[in-house]
Design an enzyme around this catalytic site. Structure first.
Site, PDB file in Angstrom:
ATOM      1  N   PRO A   8      10.724  -6.174 -27.116  1.00  0.00           N
ATOM      2  CA  PRO A   8       9.370  -5.745 -26.741  1.00  0.00           C
ATOM      3  C   PRO A   8       8.466  -5.495 -27.950  1.00  0.00           C
ATOM      4  O   PRO A   8       8.098  -4.370 -28.251  1.00  0.00           O
ATOM      5  CB  PRO A   8       9.616  -4.464 -25.932  1.00  0.00           C
ATOM      6  CG  PRO A   8      10.923  -3.949 -26.425  1.00  0.00           C
ATOM      7  CD  PRO A   8      11.719  -5.101 -26.960  1.00  0.00           C
ATOM      8  N   GLY A  12       5.880  -9.169 -26.026  1.00  0.00           N
ATOM      9  CA  GLY A  12       6.869  -8.683 -25.055  1.00  0.00           C
ATOM     10  C   GLY A  12       6.373  -7.440 -24.329  1.00  0.00           C
ATOM     11  O   GLY A  12       6.531  -7.310 -23.109  1.00  0.00           O
ATOM     12  N   ASN A  94       6.620 -18.134 -31.366  1.00  0.00           N
ATOM     13  CA  ASN A  94       6.025 -19.144 -32.239  1.00  0.00           C
ATOM     14  C   ASN A  94       7.132 -20.021 -32.795  1.00  0.00           C
ATOM     15  O   ASN A  94       8.242 -19.539 -33.045  1.00  0.00           O
ATOM     16  CB  ASN A  94       5.362 -18.478 -33.457  1.00  0.00           C
ATOM     17  CG  ASN A  94       3.933 -18.023 -33.179  1.00  0.00           C
ATOM     18  OD1 ASN A  94       3.291 -18.478 -32.234  1.00  0.00           O
ATOM     19  ND2 ASN A  94       3.443 -17.129 -34.021  1.00  0.00           N
ATOM     20  N   LYS A 175       0.964 -26.273 -30.393  1.00  0.00           N
ATOM     21  CA  LYS A 175       0.938 -24.894 -30.914  1.00  0.00           C
ATOM     22  C   LYS A 175       1.552 -24.866 -32.318  1.00  0.00           C
ATOM     23  O   LYS A 175       1.073 -24.158 -33.205  1.00  0.00           O
ATOM     24  CB  LYS A 175       1.700 -23.969 -29.955  1.00  0.00           C
ATOM     25  CG  LYS A 175       1.791 -22.514 -30.392  1.00  0.00           C
ATOM     26  CD  LYS A 175       0.503 -21.740 -30.169  1.00  0.00           C
ATOM     27  CE  LYS A 175       0.411 -20.402 -30.880  1.00  0.00           C
ATOM     28  NZ  LYS A 175       1.270 -19.351 -30.423  1.00  0.00           N
ATOM     29  N   GLU A 257       8.399 -16.456 -39.918  1.00  0.00           N
ATOM     30  CA  GLU A 257       8.893 -17.502 -38.996  1.00  0.00           C
ATOM     31  C   GLU A 257       8.792 -18.893 -39.624  1.00  0.00           C
ATOM     32  O   GLU A 257       8.857 -19.890 -38.908  1.00  0.00           O
ATOM     33  CB  GLU A 257       8.053 -17.468 -37.715  1.00  0.00           C
ATOM     34  CG  GLU A 257       8.150 -16.154 -36.965  1.00  0.00           C
ATOM     35  CD  GLU A 257       7.097 -16.025 -35.879  1.00  0.00           C
ATOM     36  OE1 GLU A 257       7.461 -15.837 -34.718  1.00  0.00           O
ATOM     37  OE2 GLU A 257       5.896 -16.112 -36.195  1.00  0.00           O
TER      38      GLU A 257
HETATM   39  O1  PAF Z   1       0.931 -16.652 -35.197  1.00  0.00           O
HETATM   40  C1  PAF Z   1      -0.217 -16.310 -34.892  1.00  0.00           C
HETATM   41  O2  PAF Z   1      -0.802 -15.395 -35.461  1.00  0.00           O
HETATM   42  C2  PAF Z   1      -0.907 -17.029 -33.744  1.00  0.00           C
HETATM   43  O3  PAF Z   1       0.013 -17.917 -33.158  1.00  0.00           O
HETATM   44  C3  PAF Z   1      -2.191 -17.772 -34.107  1.00  0.00           C
HETATM   45  C4  PAF Z   1      -2.539 -18.753 -33.019  1.00  0.00           C
HETATM   46  C5  PAF Z   1      -2.081 -18.501 -35.429  1.00  0.00           C
HETATM   47  C6  PAF Z   1      -3.367 -16.822 -34.130  1.00  0.00           C
HETATM   48  O4  PAF Z   1      -3.293 -15.820 -35.089  1.00  0.00           O
END
Ligand code: PAF
Length: 297
Positions: A8, A12, A94, A175, A257
């Protein structure tokens, strides 16, 4: 439905609160040892969730894993022993490639991948803010996952808008492209998303997008440089005041990430023998920064 949210964090917590308010039985699973967690959204009255309750986890119809991509394996695999094979697993994070790493372990379950442009921020352990409305796309990861289109209604009722995308790979790559363009640069330079529209970033952004176009086309995703560039610019404008997740991770010296964002692009480029020098350079710079911190969590 009986729903458990694993991890969370900002997104989350947002989903936990919205799903509880929509009438579902929602519990949490987190690294914290507490058995109950209070969460409030946008300064509304806080709501209480049970945390790390094995009985509730076992009774779950749906488990939504919202941990970061690099935590997916370590967060998900210990839970599988408690789950019925019918329990649906949904992953929302992400980056790409994390679910593939545990594909064989989770294949008995219906598995759904989700990508969202809902924006959330977690200023402290017990509160979250919904900082931007967005769209959530769902799609099947495996054959059983294809039976889960009804989840669109469940999630849409809690936090619109939600769509089923039979081409979820395209949505995930789209994305990923946005994250490859925005995240390393905002992280390394410690600037807000909107600052990337300054002329000093235009050459690097164009090079990142050019490389992405080649790799995505080789993966069978129909896209052009212009389309991707328009998309990236739209997100830069729409989230101009936001601190990207990588900017925040690097500010707090947390593991980023990058392996599942630019790292996934580089791995895929290698498979197709495509050169991606700009993305490779950014990847190396983020890694170097990560390695310079003594601690990693
Ligand atoms: O990781 C992030 O911060 C978001 O996925 C994005 C779309 C880049 C917006 O800040």
């Amino acid at each position: 439905m009986n729903i458990t949210i694993v991890g969370p964090g900002a997104i989350g917590s947002l989903w936990a609160i919205k799903l509880l308010k929509a009438g579902h039985n929602v519990s949490l699973w987190s690294r914290s040892s507490e058995t109950a967690t209070d969460l409030s959204l946008d300064e509304q009255t806080s709501l209480s969730f049970s945390n790390n309750n094995i009985e509730k986890l076992s009774a779950s119809d749906l488990v939504i894993v919202t941990v970061k991509a690099w935590q997916v394996k370590e967060a998900t695999t210990p839970l599988l022993q408690y789950l019925d094979p019918d329990t649906i697993l949904m992953f929302m994070h992400n980056g790409m490639g994390a679910v593939d790493e545990i594909a064989t372990q989770i294949d008995a379950h219906p598995v759904v991948l989700a990508t969202t442009t809902q924006a959330a921020f977690k200023p402290d352990r017990n509160s979250a803010s919904h900082t931007g409305l967005g769209q959530t796309q769902l799609g099947a990861f495996n054959l059983q996952g294809q039976q889960c289109t009804f989840l669109v209604d469940v999630l849409e009722h809690a936090l619109p808008t939600v769509n089923w995308n039979p081409e979820i790979k395209t949505a995930l790559w789209t994305k990923l492209a946005i994250n490859c363009a925005i995240n390393p640069l905002t992280g390394l330079e410690q600037v807000k998303n909107g600052d990337l529209s300054e002329p000093r970033f235009s050459k690097t952004l164009a090079a990142i997008i050019e490389e992405l176009t080649h790799v995505m086309q080789a993966e069978g995703i129909s896209c052009s440089f212009d389309e991707l560039e328009t998309n990236v610019n739209k997100v830069i404008q729409a989230t101009a005041k936001n601190n990207s997740s990588m900017k925040q991770d690097m500010f707090y010296q947390r593991k980023t990430e990058i392996d599942f964002i630019t790292g996934h692009l580089i791995k895929t480029a290698l498979k197709h023998q495509i050169e991606v020098p700009t993305n490779q350079k950014l990847f190396a710079m983020v890694k170097e920064r990560e390695n310079s911190w003594n601690h990693q969590d």
